[in-house]
Design a protein around this motif. Structure first.
Motif, mmCIF file in Angstrom:
data_model
loop_
_atom_site.group_PDB
_atom_site.id
_atom_site.type_symbol
_atom_site.label_atom_id
_atom_site.label_comp_id
_atom_site.label_asym_id
_atom_site.label_seq_id
_atom_site.Cartn_x
_atom_site.Cartn_y
_atom_site.Cartn_z
ATOM 1 N N UNK A 1 1.017 -1.820 -0.143
ATOM 2 C CA UNK A 1 -0.149 -0.236 0.175
ATOM 3 C C UNK A 1 1.018 1.168 -0.214
ATOM 4 N N UNK A 2 0.604 1.727 -0.730
ATOM 5 C CA UNK A 2 1.057 3.561 -0.941
ATOM 6 C C UNK A 2 0.523 4.155 0.229
ATOM 7 N N UNK A 3 1.540 4.676 0.937
ATOM 8 C CA UNK A 3 1.856 5.724 1.674
ATOM 9 C C UNK A 3 1.517 6.920 1.223
ATOM 10 N N UNK A 4 1.097 8.083 2.405
ATOM 11 C CA UNK A 4 -0.020 9.379 1.768
ATOM 12 C C UNK A 4 0.582 10.176 2.974
ATOM 13 N N UNK A 5 1.367 11.245 2.916
ATOM 14 C CA UNK A 5 1.762 12.390 4.062
ATOM 15 C C UNK A 5 -0.014 12.690 4.432
ATOM 16 N N UNK A 6 -0.018 13.334 5.926
ATOM 17 C CA UNK A 6 -0.826 13.143 7.083
ATOM 18 C C UNK A 6 -1.345 14.795 6.049
ATOM 19 N N UNK A 11 -6.200 16.890 3.328
ATOM 20 C CA UNK A 11 -6.464 18.303 2.457
ATOM 21 C C UNK A 11 -7.026 17.780 1.404
ATOM 22 N N UNK A 12 -7.293 16.112 1.102
ATOM 23 C CA UNK A 12 -8.076 15.607 0.669
ATOM 24 C C UNK A 12 -9.339 15.554 1.218
ATOM 25 N N UNK A 13 -9.529 14.984 2.988
ATOM 26 C CA UNK A 13 -10.907 14.545 4.045
ATOM 27 C C UNK A 13 -10.932 16.073 3.594
ATOM 28 N N UNK A 14 -10.909 17.215 3.534
ATOM 29 C CA UNK A 14 -11.424 18.569 3.457
ATOM 30 C C UNK A 14 -12.217 18.657 1.787
ATOM 31 N N UNK A 15 -11.145 18.141 1.545
ATOM 32 C CA UNK A 15 -11.976 18.228 0.122
ATOM 33 C C UNK A 15 -13.460 17.284 -0.039
ATOM 34 N N UNK A 16 -13.173 16.558 0.605
ATOM 35 C CA UNK A 16 -14.549 14.827 -0.167
ATOM 36 C C UNK A 16 -15.404 15.798 1.310
ATOM 37 N N UNK A 17 -15.337 16.645 2.369
ATOM 38 C CA UNK A 17 -16.352 17.334 2.946
ATOM 39 C C UNK A 17 -17.116 18.264 2.596
ATOM 40 N N UNK A 18 -16.118 19.133 1.753
ATOM 41 C CA UNK A 18 -16.382 19.709 0.571
ATOM 42 C C UNK A 18 -17.875 20.355 -0.251
ATOM 43 N N UNK A 19 -17.299 18.765 -0.713
ATOM 44 C CA UNK A 19 -18.453 18.109 -1.739
ATOM 45 C C UNK A 19 -19.664 17.148 -1.083
ATOM 46 N N UNK A 20 -19.745 17.453 0.255
ATOM 47 C CA UNK A 20 -20.824 16.712 1.016
ATOM 48 C C UNK A 20 -22.145 17.583 0.922
ATOM 49 N N UNK A 21 -23.493 17.374 0.559
ATOM 50 C CA UNK A 21 -24.520 17.967 0.400
ATOM 51 C C UNK A 21 -25.458 18.208 2.179
ATOM 52 N N UNK A 22 -24.778 19.267 2.343
ATOM 53 C CA UNK A 22 -25.254 19.004 4.112
ATOM 54 C C UNK A 22 -27.320 19.150 4.267
ATOM 55 N N UNK A 23 -27.967 18.558 4.956
ATOM 56 C CA UNK A 23 -29.380 18.638 5.342
ATOM 57 C C UNK A 23 -29.634 19.966 5.402
#
Length: 64
Positions: A1-6, A11-23
């Motif tokens: 498995x590839x290791x990823x920088x924390x 940054x990826x988590x924040x980008x994904x959370x920004x895509x969420x359509x919050x009710x």
């Protein structure tokens, strides 16, 4: 498995959370009320079914 920088991970988590359509608050309240109503209806239904089965078994055991 590839290791990823924390930092990249965050940054990826924040980008994904920004895509969420919050009710909205109204949508949350409406679905919450609907869940409570459905739970009450389900409880009533199964209580009635339980009562009918108990009544039927009582009649069978006691010989009508």
């Amino acid at each position: 498995m590839a290791t990823i920088n924390p930092v990249q991970f965050m940054q990826q988590v924040r980008a994904e959370v920004a895509k969420v359509a919050w009710p909205s608050r109204r949508e949350v309240m409406l679905t919450t009320v609907m869940v409570f109503i459905m739970a009450a209806l389900t409880a009533t239904f199964f209580s009635l079914v339980d009562y009918v089965i108990r009544l039927g078994l009582t009649m069978i055991v006691t010989g009508f």
